[in-house]
Motif scaffolding. Structure first.
Motif, PDB file in Angstrom:
ATOM      1  N   VAL A   1     -97.167 -86.687  33.660  1.00  0.00           N
ATOM      2  CA  VAL A   1     -96.077 -87.165  32.810  1.00  0.00           C
ATOM      3  C   VAL A   1     -96.691 -87.850  31.596  1.00  0.00           C
ATOM      4  N   GLN A   2     -96.338 -87.349  30.421  1.00  0.00           N
ATOM      5  CA  GLN A   2     -96.766 -87.962  29.157  1.00  0.00           C
ATOM      6  C   GLN A   2     -95.576 -88.696  28.565  1.00  0.00           C
ATOM      7  N   THR A   3     -95.728 -89.956  28.236  1.00  0.00           N
ATOM      8  CA  THR A   3     -94.585 -90.778  27.838  1.00  0.00           C
ATOM      9  C   THR A   3     -94.742 -91.320  26.433  1.00  0.00           C
ATOM     10  N   GLY A   4     -93.613 -91.687  25.869  1.00  0.00           N
ATOM     11  CA  GLY A   4     -93.546 -92.370  24.589  1.00  0.00           C
ATOM     12  C   GLY A   4     -92.391 -93.345  24.607  1.00  0.00           C
ATOM     13  N   VAL A   5     -92.533 -94.487  23.945  1.00  0.00           N
ATOM     14  CA  VAL A   5     -91.521 -95.551  23.983  1.00  0.00           C
ATOM     15  C   VAL A   5     -91.308 -96.076  22.571  1.00  0.00           C
ATOM     16  N   ALA A   6     -90.032 -96.337  22.260  1.00  0.00           N
ATOM     17  CA  ALA A   6     -89.676 -97.026  21.018  1.00  0.00           C
ATOM     18  C   ALA A   6     -88.644 -98.087  21.367  1.00  0.00           C
ATOM     19  N   HIS A   7     -88.840 -99.290  20.879  1.00  0.00           N
ATOM     20  CA  HIS A   7     -87.879-100.365  21.195  1.00  0.00           C
ATOM     21  C   HIS A   7     -87.817-101.348  20.038  1.00  0.00           C
ATOM     22  N   ALA A   8     -86.677-102.006  19.952  1.00  0.00           N
ATOM     23  CA  ALA A   8     -86.458-102.987  18.886  1.00  0.00           C
ATOM     24  C   ALA A   8     -85.468-104.027  19.380  1.00  0.00           C
ATOM     25  N   ALA A   9     -85.659-105.282  18.947  1.00  0.00           N
ATOM     26  CA  ALA A   9     -84.755-106.361  19.316  1.00  0.00           C
ATOM     27  C   ALA A   9     -83.641-106.478  18.285  1.00  0.00           C
ATOM     28  N   LYS A  10     -82.569-107.105  18.687  1.00  0.00           N
ATOM     29  CA  LYS A  10     -81.418-107.264  17.795  1.00  0.00           C
ATOM     30  C   LYS A  10     -81.820-108.042  16.540  1.00  0.00           C
ATOM     31  N   ASP A  11     -81.348-107.506  15.397  1.00  0.00           N
ATOM     32  CA  ASP A  11     -81.593-108.112  14.082  1.00  0.00           C
ATOM     33  C   ASP A  11     -83.090-108.222  13.782  1.00  0.00           C
ATOM     34  N   GLY A  12     -83.903-107.371  14.442  1.00  0.00           N
ATOM     35  CA  GLY A  12     -85.347-107.384  14.179  1.00  0.00           C
ATOM     36  C   GLY A  12     -86.068-108.561  14.774  1.00  0.00           C
TER      37      GLY A  12
ATOM     38  N   VAL B   1     -80.872 -93.522  14.682  1.00  0.00           N
ATOM     39  CA  VAL B   1     -79.811 -94.469  15.048  1.00  0.00           C
ATOM     40  C   VAL B   1     -79.762 -95.622  14.053  1.00  0.00           C
ATOM     41  N   ILE B   2     -80.925 -96.140  13.697  1.00  0.00           N
ATOM     42  CA  ILE B   2     -80.943 -97.262  12.745  1.00  0.00           C
ATOM     43  C   ILE B   2     -80.456 -96.812  11.374  1.00  0.00           C
ATOM     44  N   ARG B   3     -80.785 -95.573  10.947  1.00  0.00           N
ATOM     45  CA  ARG B   3     -80.340 -95.077   9.658  1.00  0.00           C
ATOM     46  C   ARG B   3     -78.820 -94.947   9.605  1.00  0.00           C
ATOM     47  N   THR B   4     -78.209 -94.473  10.708  1.00  0.00           N
ATOM     48  CA  THR B   4     -76.747 -94.332  10.715  1.00  0.00           C
ATOM     49  C   THR B   4     -76.046 -95.681  10.690  1.00  0.00           C
ATOM     50  N   SER B   5     -76.792 -96.755  11.037  1.00  0.00           N
ATOM     51  CA  SER B   5     -76.210 -98.097  11.015  1.00  0.00           C
ATOM     52  C   SER B   5     -76.577 -98.838   9.735  1.00  0.00           C
ATOM     53  N   SER B   6     -76.959 -98.064   8.726  1.00  0.00           N
ATOM     54  CA  SER B   6     -77.293 -98.627   7.410  1.00  0.00           C
ATOM     55  C   SER B   6     -78.462 -99.603   7.490  1.00  0.00           C
ATOM     56  N   GLY B   7     -79.375 -99.350   8.430  1.00  0.00           N
ATOM     57  CA  GLY B   7     -80.569-100.177   8.544  1.00  0.00           C
ATOM     58  C   GLY B   7     -80.396-101.425   9.367  1.00  0.00           C
ATOM     59  N   PHE B   8     -79.194-101.627   9.910  1.00  0.00           N
ATOM     60  CA  PHE B   8     -78.953-102.821  10.730  1.00  0.00           C
ATOM     61  C   PHE B   8     -79.229-102.496  12.210  1.00  0.00           C
ATOM     62  N   ILE B   9     -79.722-103.492  12.927  1.00  0.00           N
ATOM     63  CA  ILE B   9     -79.936-103.362  14.375  1.00  0.00           C
ATOM     64  C   ILE B   9     -78.959-104.307  15.048  1.00  0.00           C
ATOM     65  N   ASP B  10     -77.839-103.751  15.479  1.00  0.00           N
ATOM     66  CA  ASP B  10     -76.756-104.574  16.021  1.00  0.00           C
ATOM     67  C   ASP B  10     -76.967-104.959  17.486  1.00  0.00           C
ATOM     68  N   ASP B  11     -77.889-104.323  18.190  1.00  0.00           N
ATOM     69  CA  ASP B  11     -78.112-104.606  19.620  1.00  0.00           C
ATOM     70  C   ASP B  11     -79.568-104.268  19.953  1.00  0.00           C
ATOM     71  N   ASP B  12     -80.017-104.791  21.070  1.00  0.00           N
ATOM     72  CA  ASP B  12     -81.364-104.431  21.542  1.00  0.00           C
ATOM     73  C   ASP B  12     -81.404-102.939  21.834  1.00  0.00           C
ATOM     74  N   MET B  13     -82.472-102.286  21.430  1.00  0.00           N
ATOM     75  CA  MET B  13     -82.562-100.835  21.578  1.00  0.00           C
ATOM     76  C   MET B  13     -83.899-100.445  22.219  1.00  0.00           C
TER      77      MET B  13
END
Length: 824
Positions: free
Chosen positions: A594-605, A786-798
């Motif tokens: 299994v080869q994995t990749g992860v991307a994550h971001a906290a709310k409001d950066g 996902v971030i682009r469709t939200s106009s660059g805002f991070i409204d929730d942990d992702m």
């Protein structure tokens, strides 16, 4: 006369043969038990040994054997000490009356001094050699003074020699005498005990010096017999040691026996080297040594006598039962019998340990069954009884003082009971409200209807609380039962693993080592624990040469060709580099990786995310991917989600089933706090042998599998962890294939795009449009979209995790090994 049928005669003869053999074995066993009882249990062996040691001399003057032997017997087997004393005095009397008297006086003096010294000395074993050495040294000085009237330097030297020898002999006898007094010895002998036993046997045989049978020396016959026995049992090393020790003691007793030491040592070496030829081979070794030493060391006149003595020893050796040599071999290190005895002991310890673990497993299983037992009564009977109790409480406060009590409950019991039961049911189901029709009928029937409504409402509050409490107890009991059953299964599997005995692969280990060394790779040691297909386990110790990757590049590919399956280096230990050795562990590779990749971001950066994830390869050939989303954002949400992931990881690594693990986590998180803090859990368990996957989704968003242009949605409906004390976990199974992309995400990603009516269709379309199959690139592209469709805002942990299923292609091709059978 008619001839008897041959087919009938043969079985009868065979039965008689078996019967005779059984009778013979029974007789031998009976004789053996009698001899053990007579010589060992009753102690007459000590009498015989004492007699021989009583007449044993060193340098034709010293008698250092008598008192150490008596002192050791007195300390170890005090009730048999009189027999030993009688034997010692009788043996000394055969030399002279003075020796017998000296022995008796020395023993008497020892008893007096030792009994007095016991009051001040804590350890009798440690002080015993000092008592014996001092008494014999002083005794020798006194004896010399009484005989000559003066003391010379020579007398002092002889007294010091006797004291030193007696000190050492006491230590030896303390170790060796238990071998003569214990009928069934379970412990295996140490090397020191074997040497002590040899010295004691040689010392005993010095008591036979001067004995002759048909002009043949008894001490020569017995010493050569002793060397033959130990050479046959333990080989050249122990055989030569026995020869040297025995010859040395004989040479101390008589200087003329010095040549005999060379004969015994040489015959021990030759006999041990020829032990593969059984008794005949060992006997030939003695004959060759006798011829060589006899012709070199002595004249031809004594050669015939030496050969006759060796022939007598060989005759005794050939007449020695196999039972005796096999029994003695069990206690000598290096013999196959000793190894078998050790393995038997280890097997017994393993079985006992496995049995205890299995017993604990049964205890946990019994506890689980006890907790999971439902009440004996059926639920309907229980409900009826609770309804009766409820009705009694209501009527006690309403109908007990009513003037129509007799009319309602004596004459119209069924009607009254049905009305009140229906009222209670309606109020319970409709939060205290009652249908108008029922109210109208009950008002006509009862004169205290308002009072009945109020009492039922009050009692119903307590009744509902009681029912909720009972439900929680039942759910907790069921959860505990599942947890106990899970622990029971883990312990039962552990018990089975313990009982899996390591197979002996000596031949395969030698062949593998030979094949690798022929290739030019130096191997110190090879240990094979398993050659099972798909579960190969091999450990090697190799010299360390600046770590150029020999294990991964050469050894593993060669093992792959030898064993017919892909072998990889699982672990390479570098802790032994200082002494020039490296330990490597080789295992079968899994069919899939299994080869994995992860991307994550906290709310409001921010820096702290409420999402947590884990990607771990379990030791059971499984790969686990998990995402947990704590309720809300920030530090508290991060703590809840991280706690969920950590608990899940630790419980899964123990081998407990996934569903039981999740239920246990839910119980812990729901009972730990009264705050309404919940967390979701998205778990995927992938089997690396067949790529089958199980998905357990607890309040989480759907996952997606991208297989070419096809998108497969994985979804299940479960409430978040910690919300309910008890819930059922829905398990979704799916067969993955090589090349599949498994995409898992938290709700911040799935529901992140703004102005989207159908999140599922939008996510499927974006996944389908991906032009790459690299897991990390896929995770980054989804997060970016996902971030682009939200106009660059991070409204929730992702959080997005992407796993790619791939066939496990070895990094290095197998290297053909010549002259080596596959799967040796």
């Amino acid at each position: 006369m008619e001839k008897p049928n041959a087919s009938l005669i043969e079985p009868i003869g065979e039965v008689n043969l078996h019967s005779s053999k059984w009778e013979w074995e029974k007789g031998v066993r009976k004789l053996q038990n009698y001899l053990e009882s007579f010589f060992i249990k009753k102690g007459y062996l000590l009498l015989l040994v004492g007699f021989l040691l009583g007449r044993a001399l060193i340098l034709s003057k010293l008698t250092p054997f008598s008192l150490p032997f008596f002192a050791a017997v007195y300390l170890i087997k005090r009730d048999r000490a009189p027999l030993a004393l009688v034997g010692l005095i009788a043996g000394a009397a055969t030399l002279s009356i003075e020796n017998a008297g000296f022995t008796f006086v020395a023993v008497l003096l020892f008893l007096v001094v030792f009994r007095i010294g016991e009051k001040w000395v804590k350890s009798g074993i440690k002080s015993l050699p000092f008592f014996v050495g001092i008494i014999l040294g002083l005794g020798k000085l006194i004896e010399s003074f009484l005989m000559t009237g003066q003391l010379t330097f020579y007398d002092g030297m002889m007294a010091a020699v006797q004291a030193s020898l007696s000190f050492i002999l006491t230590l030896i006898f303390l170790q060796s005498i238990p071998l003569l007094t214990v009928t069934k010895r379970r412990q295996l002998l140490k090397t020191e005990e074997i040497i002590g036993l040899i010295i004691m046997l040689a010392s005993i045989m010095t008591g036979t010096i001067g004995w002759q049978v048909y002009d043949l020396s008894v001490e020569h016959i017995m010493s050569r017999y002793l060397v033959l026995v130990f050479s046959f049992i333990a080989g050249a090393t122990v055989g030569s040691t026995v020869g040297v020790v025995t010859g040395l003691i004989f040479s101390l007793a008589s200087v003329s026996s010095f040549t005999h030491m060379s004969l015994l040592a040489f015959s021990g070496v030759l006999g041990g080297l020829l032990k593969e030829g059984k008794k005949i081979g060992v006997s030939i070794g003695l004959l060759i040594a006798t011829l060589l030493i006899g012709m070199y060391g002595e004249g031809g006149g004594s050669l015939s006598q030496t050969l006759l003595e060796s022939a007598a020893a060989i005759l005794l050796f050939l007449l020695t039962p196999q039972v005796f040599t096999s029994r003695l071999a069990k206690y000598i290190p290096g013999t196959s019998e000793y190894t078998a005895e050790q393995q038997k002991y280890m097997r017994k310890m393993r079985d006992v340990t496995a049995q205890r673990v299995s017993q604990f497993s049964n205890v946990f299983s019994a506890l689980s069954n006890s907790f999971s037992q439902m009440d004996v009564e059926s639920s309907e009977e229980e409900n009826m009884r609770e309804m009766d109790y409820f009705m009694s409480n209501v009527t006690e406060k309403t109908c007990q003082t009513c003037f129509k009590k007799e009319q309602c409950w004596a004459k119209n019991f069924n009607t009254t009971y049905s009305y009140m039961e229906e009222i209670i049911h309606e109020m319970d189901q409709n939060e205290g409200s009652i249908p108008t029709k029922l109210t109208r009928e009950w008002d006509k029937y009862c004169t205290r209807s308002k009072r009945v409504y109020d009492v039922i409402q009050t009692e119903l509050t307590f009744f509902q609380a009681n029912q909720k409490l009972k439900k929680q107890v039942r759910e907790s009991r069921r959860l505990v039962a599942d947890q106990l059953q899970g622990v029971s299964e883990v312990m039962e599997n552990f018990s089975k693993e313990i009982q899996r005995e390591r197979e002996n692969h000596y031949r395969q280990e030698e062949q593998i080592m030979e094949a690798l060394q022929d290739f030019g790779i130096q191997i110190e040691q090879v240990e094979i624990y398993s050659l099972e297909q798909g579960n190969v386990d091999i450990e090697m110790t190799i010299p360390f040469y600046n770590s150029h990757g020999e294990c991964e590049k050469l050894i593993a590919p060669m093992l792959s060709d030898i064993l017919g399956e892909t072998i990889v280096v699982q672990k390479e230990d570098s802790t032994e580099y200082l002494n020039g050795l490296c330990h490597a562990n080789f295992r079968s590779s899994k069919k899939f990786i299994v080869q994995t990749g992860v991307a994550h971001a906290a709310k409001d950066g921010g820096f702290i995310s409420g999402d947590s994830y884990s990607e771990i390869e379990l030791g059971l050939g499984k790969y686990a991917i998990a995402i947990s989303d704590g309720m809300g954002n920030g530090e508290r949400a991060h703590y809840e989600s991280n706690e969920t992931i950590q608990l899940l990881q630790k419980i899964l690594q123990t081998g407990i089933e996934e569903q039981v693990a999740i239920k246990s986590i839910n119980s812990i998180l729901s009972l730990r706090t009264t705050d309404e803090i919940f967390s979701t859990l998205d778990l995927a368990m992938i089997d690396l042998q067949n790529a089958s996957a199980k998905f357990l989704k607890i309040g989480s968003t759907p996952s997606f599998i991208k297989r070419g242009n096809k998108i497969i949605k994985i979804q299940a409906s479960n409430l978040p962890i910690g919300m309910l004390e008890e819930f059922e976990v829905d398990v979704v199974s799916e067969q993955l294939k090589a090349g599949d992309l498994l995409i898992m995400m938290s709700d911040g990603v799935f529901e992140g795009p703004r102005h989207v009516e159908n999140y599922e269709l939008w996510m499927k379309r974006k996944i389908q449009e991906l032009q790459t199959d690299d897991p990390q690139e896929v995770a980054d592209l989804i997060m970016e979209e996902v971030i682009r469709t939200s106009s660059g805002f991070i409204d929730d942990d992702m959080t997005v995790t992407v796993a790619k299923i791939k066939h496990n292609t070895p990094k290095w091709a197998s290297i053909p090994v010549q002259k080596m059978k596959k799967r040796a």
